[in-house]
Design a protein around this motif. Structure first.
Motif, PDB file in Angstrom:
ATOM      1  N   LYS A 185       0.822  -1.203   0.000  1.00 24.44           N
ATOM      2  CA  LYS A 185       0.000   0.000   0.000  1.00 24.44           C
ATOM      3  C   LYS A 185       0.860   1.259   0.000  1.00 24.44           C
ATOM      4  N   GLN A 186       2.171   1.072  -0.020  1.00 20.61           N
ATOM      5  CA  GLN A 186       3.088   2.195   0.152  1.00 20.61           C
ATOM      6  C   GLN A 186       2.873   3.284  -0.891  1.00 20.61           C
ATOM      7  N   GLN A 187       2.796   2.907  -2.176  1.00 21.31           N
ATOM      8  CA  GLN A 187       2.723   3.921  -3.226  1.00 21.31           C
ATOM      9  C   GLN A 187       1.431   4.716  -3.150  1.00 21.31           C
ATOM     10  N   ASP A 188       0.304   4.026  -2.947  1.00 17.13           N
ATOM     11  CA  ASP A 188      -0.973   4.741  -2.830  1.00 17.13           C
ATOM     12  C   ASP A 188      -0.961   5.693  -1.645  1.00 17.13           C
ATOM     13  N   MET A 189      -0.380   5.234  -0.541  1.00 17.26           N
ATOM     14  CA  MET A 189      -0.353   6.079   0.637  1.00 17.26           C
ATOM     15  C   MET A 189       0.531   7.315   0.421  1.00 17.26           C
ATOM     16  N   MET A 190       1.685   7.117  -0.207  1.00 16.15           N
ATOM     17  CA  MET A 190       2.589   8.233  -0.478  1.00 16.15           C
ATOM     18  C   MET A 190       1.920   9.272  -1.377  1.00 16.15           C
ATOM     19  N   ALA A 191       1.196   8.783  -2.383  1.00 18.24           N
ATOM     20  CA  ALA A 191       0.492   9.707  -3.277  1.00 18.24           C
ATOM     21  C   ALA A 191      -0.513  10.537  -2.501  1.00 18.24           C
ATOM     22  N   ASN A 192      -1.213   9.907  -1.596  1.00 20.60           N
ATOM     23  CA  ASN A 192      -2.220  10.605  -0.805  1.00 20.60           C
ATOM     24  C   ASN A 192      -1.587  11.637   0.122  1.00 20.60           C
ATOM     25  N   LEU A 193      -0.465  11.250   0.750  1.00 17.45           N
ATOM     26  CA  LEU A 193       0.210  12.182   1.654  1.00 17.45           C
ATOM     27  C   LEU A 193       0.741  13.402   0.899  1.00 17.45           C
ATOM     28  N   LEU A 194       1.363  13.165  -0.259  1.00 19.24           N
ATOM     29  CA  LEU A 194       1.902  14.274  -1.038  1.00 19.24           C
ATOM     30  C   LEU A 194       0.779  15.189  -1.514  1.00 19.24           C
ATOM     31  N   ALA A 195      -0.312  14.605  -1.976  1.00 14.74           N
ATOM     32  CA  ALA A 195      -1.447  15.419  -2.424  1.00 14.74           C
ATOM     33  C   ALA A 195      -1.989  16.268  -1.282  1.00 14.74           C
ATOM     34  N   SER A 196      -2.051  15.698  -0.069  1.00 21.06           N
ATOM     35  CA  SER A 196      -2.573  16.464   1.068  1.00 21.06           C
ATOM     36  C   SER A 196      -1.655  17.619   1.434  1.00 21.06           C
TER      37      SER A 196
END
Length: 870
Positions: free
Chosen positions: A308-319
């Motif tokens: 789930k690392q990549q999806d989570m990183m994308a979400n954190l960066l977007a936030s």
């Protein structure tokens, strides 16, 4: 062909030890589910009772990680509460400041402020903040921390991660198989054909049939032919085939129990009821994991589970870009260490934390307003008319409006106590062969109390009752029989058509006619109670009480009511019960703790005991002197229609008769006013209705009514103190009220009893309503309109879902889009000095853990009237 065992003594001992270890692991794993009793004896359950040594926040994070289940209120619920004025946003800011003080972040404070203010608006992130190309470019150069490793990762069933060639998730196929076998085994006489070999237990009955199951392939059936006879061995072999290490077994079993928490909870409940089925949960897990090993064996060894690392990183960066005000250019110019710092902050200030802060603000707003209301009204009752009658009601939140309106109509004192009145009894009504526990499901009955009548009257009554039962059973068997079911519509069609029409268009008249017809046919005679101790072979507990037990139970009940002196001429012990038609959840509208038992029987038992001369004489020697003119009577508060029904009225003294007549004279006004208040909260109530009583009866009698009453929805507080503390308050039917006077409880024993019993039960009710509101798909039971009653045990959605463990949508929701129940954790308020509260917390570690870990909230009001949050 049976073979001869060649195991050595040492090998056998090793297997026995492993089996014992596995049973202990199964027991430890069962903490993640709650026992689920049949819907006919529905009782509120705290779904997280076994997890209270962890904090509410930890459990919320764990459930979101492992099951994708959110147990914080949704953004829409929070926004709705804010719009209705239930949340003071100043408390959100205070909650945020407390959270920030507990953490240290090495990023600019203005970024933290900007990010948190925007994120706390609880609006979803736009989907196009960061493109896939930009994310991929950054991820190829990023060498910072693996933030997902900071999370609380729990294993899930291996079948969760595998999809077959048809595109079907193996876990779905597994669940369907398990549901099918659970329905067959647990069926409570609903099916026409029972499961063969059911008497041998779940595992052996399943083992006998599974190799013939046409739903499985020939190869799968072949793999299941040579299973061991012991479920522990089968479970151990399946875990070994799946490659589950010893240290991972408990976590793995927890994942399987959480896959179908309803069916697993029913297995747990059944295992607690009988020594013959104490292995049932182990058998359930053995069947489930043996089937899983069979289904996934072609796919083993399993490839690496997608991260789930990549999806989570994308979400954190977007936030960080959307809420933190950063640009991609600024981000790309940062060093990895600086990026890590930003990512750690965004990771920690996640969705759960944001909704946790709103929940705490919601709860604090409620507590603040409740404290202001209670403290503002403390000194309003200095001059009172002499009390004419004292009425003891259940602490149930539905009693509060009824008590309030009754007190306005005359010099009546009302008292709150748990509605089983401290009597650990099972009850048996006249003519019945079955007893029903009439106490909270957390306890076991110690006595059986039966209704008795003369032999001649009893014989005739039983004959009439058996005629009704025989007709009902014959009708059911004809429906289930292949041949007679073809003839049944021709025979019953006209009568059932007439019944349907009258039930649909004149529900109250039809219900009254049916009730009168049944009562006239049965002609139940006058009864007395088996209060005197005797041996009775048909029960597992003693029938009646010894003299010492009679005195002990009356003493304890009177002390809990604070009724040890200043007795009024009439004391009314009031149980409560509900009435609804065509409602699988009718038991849930009875006592929220007692598994569908109404309180009138217990009230009659206690009132009768209190009138016994030998009990009064013994209590008088202890300083509890009940005047001769004081008479105890019993009644039942009908919560669906807000009326008082007398269930035991002995010969009254002159003064007691005056009080009784006064109650009777004011009861129409009390009922009218309480119904008007209660019905106005129901979404389908016609506000212009001139007769609330008639409308209340319609709600109770209409078989199409999905919401006959709200039950205990919106419960929010448990108040332990004298009635003067709340008497002038309109608590809107949201508070459990238990009498308590710390002046009469020097050693704290009464308070400890209240916390251990009624307060714990109220917490169970509160968290059941909470869970059914915030996670209705997992902890509730969905809409009544699409439910299927199955196996005589509970409800499913459709014909192959989990056995649904909680309350229906209509019990907690005002509409499809708006919640009626406010999902906040129970606030326990104790009227006592601070040192009494400290003593309670020091002596009761379990209660302290609940408070410290956020499962309940605690406040107190001391002798100076000062409120304190603990």
């Amino acid at each position: 062909m049976e073979g001869t065992s060649v195991l050595t003594k040492e090998t056998k001992q090793h297997i026995d030890n492993d089996a014992q270890d596995l049973l202990a692991i199964v027991e430890a794993a069962s903490r993640v589910i709650a026992p689920l009793s049949p819907i006919s004896s529905f009782a509120a359950r705290n779904p997280w009772a076994g997890l209270e040594q962890q904090s509410f926040e930890q459990v919320a994070d764990w459930l979101k990680d492992t099951r994708a289940v959110d147990i914080y209120p949704s953004p829409s619920m929070i926004h709705s509460a804010k719009e209705k004025g239930e949340i003071d946003e100043a408390f959100v800011e205070l909650a945020l400041q407390r959270w920030l003080e507990q953490h240290t972040f090495s990023i600019p404070s203005d970024v933290i402020k900007r990010y948190s203010d925007r994120a706390l608006q609880l609006k979803p992130l736009p989907t196009n903040v960061v493109s896939k190309e930009e994310l991929a470019k950054w991820m190829t150069t990023y060498t910072g921390a693996n933030l997902y490793g900071l999370g609380n990762v729990f294993a899930q069933p291996i079948a969760t991660h595998i999809t077959n060639k048809k595109g079907e998730k193996l876990v779905k196929l597994l669940d369907n198989q398990v549901i099918k076998w659970c329905k067959l085994y647990l069926d409570e006489n609903q099916a026409g054909w029972t499961m063969p070999n059911r008497e041998k237990g779940f595992y052996l009955a399943w083992k006998h049939l599974i190799s013939r199951d046409p739903a499985l392939s020939k190869k799968q059936r072949g793999m299941l032919k040579e299973l061991p006879d012991e479920p522990q061995q089968a479970l151990e072999q399946a875990l070994t085939r799946l490659g589950i290490e010893q240290a991972e077994i408990q976590t793995y079993l927890e994942g399987h129990l959480l896959s179908l928490p309803g069916w697993a909870g029913m297995m747990l409940w059944q295992s607690e009821q009988s020594n013959n089925e104490k292995m049932l949960l182990t058998e359930y897990l053995a069947i489930r994991i043996v089937l899983e090993a069979t289904f996934v064996s072609p796919y083993l060894p399993l490839r690496e589970v997608p991260s789930k690392q990549q999806d989570m990183m994308a979400n954190l960066l977007a936030s960080l870009i959307h809420w933190g005000g950063l640009t991609l250019e600024q981000w790309s110019q940062m060093e990895d260490v600086e990026q890590d710092a930003y990512l750690v902050f965004a990771y920690c200030f996640d969705d759960n934390v944001r909704r946790k802060l709103w929940l705490e603000a919601w709860e604090q707003t409620h507590a603040e307003r409740l404290s202001q209301q209670m403290l503002a009204n403390q000194d309003k009752f200095d001059d009172k008319e002499a009390t004419l009658a004292q009425l003891a009601f259940c602490i149930d939140v539905r009693s509060e409006p009824f008590r309030r309106h009754l007190e306005k109509e005359g010099p009546f004192e009302t008292i709150g106590i748990a509605g089983f009145f401290g009597l650990p009894i099972a009850t048996r009504e006249l003519g019945s062969n079955y007893t029903h526990p009439s106490l909270p499901v957390t306890s076991k009955p110690q006595h059986t109390i039966m209704e008795l009548a003369g032999d001649d009257e009893l014989g005739k009554f039983r004959q009439r009752k058996q005629t009704v039962n025989a007709f009902t059973n014959t009708f059911k068997k004809m429906k289930q029989n292949v041949l007679s079911s073809l003839l049944l519509p021709e025979l019953s069609g006209p009568w059932l058509s007439a019944h349907m029409l009258t039930r649909s268009f004149t529900p109250r008249s039809a219900n009254r006619w049916m009730s009168n017809l049944l009562n006239k046919w049965e002609k139940k005679p006058s009864t007395k109670l088996s209060l005197d101790h005797e041996h009775h072979a048909s029960t597992n507990v003693s029938v009646g009480f010894s003299k010492e037990e009679k005195v002990s139970y009356v003493r304890q009940s009177l002390k809990l009511m604070g009724l040890t002196d200043k007795f009024a001429p009439l004391v009314v012990i009031c149980g409560h019960g509900s009435h609804s038609t065509n409602n699988p959840y009718s038991a849930a509208l009875e006592c929220g703790a007692c598994g569908g038992a109404a309180g009138g029987f217990n009230a009659r038992v206690l009132a009768t005991l209190c009138n016994l001369p030998e009990v009064r004489e013994a209590l008088a020697l202890e300083g509890i002197d009940i005047p001769e003119e004081t008479i105890f009577v019993a009644a039942e508060h009908k919560t669906t229609v807000d009326e008082l029904e007398w269930v035991y009225v002995p010969e009254l003294s002159e003064a007691a008769q005056v009080a009784y007549d006064r109650i009777e004279s004011v009861m129409p006004a009390v009922s009218h006013n309480t119904n008007q208040e209660r019905l106005s909260r129901l979404p389908n109530f016609q506000s212009e209705c001139k007769n609330p009583k008639e409308e209340a009866y319609r709600f109770a009698s209409d078989w199409s009514e999905i919401r006959p009453e709200w039950g205990l929805a919106r419960n929010a507080a448990f108040i332990i103190g004298r009635r003067e503390l709340t008497e002038a308050c309109d608590l809107e039917g949201r508070a459990f009220l238990h009498h308590y006077d710390y002046h009469k409880d020097e050693d704290g024993a009464l308070l400890a009893n209240i916390i251990e019993g009624p307060a714990t039960v109220s917490q169970m009710i509160n968290l059941q309503y909470y869970a059914s509101t915030v996670a209705p798909h997992y902890y509730g039971s969905g809409s009544k309109a699409t439910q299927t009653v199955t196996a005589g045990l509970g409800v499913m959605q459709g014909n192959a879902s989990d056995l649904l463990p909680g309350l229906p949508w209509q019990s907690v929701m005002q509409s499809d889009d708006e919640a009626y129940h406010s999902p906040i954790r129970l606030l326990i308020v104790i009227q006592a000095p601070n040192e009494h509260i400290e003593r309670l917390l020091n002596n009761d570690r379990s209660f302290r853990a609940k408070v410290d870990n956020g499962w309940v909230r605690l406040a107190s009001i001391d002798e100076q009237g000062i409120w304190k949050n603990w």
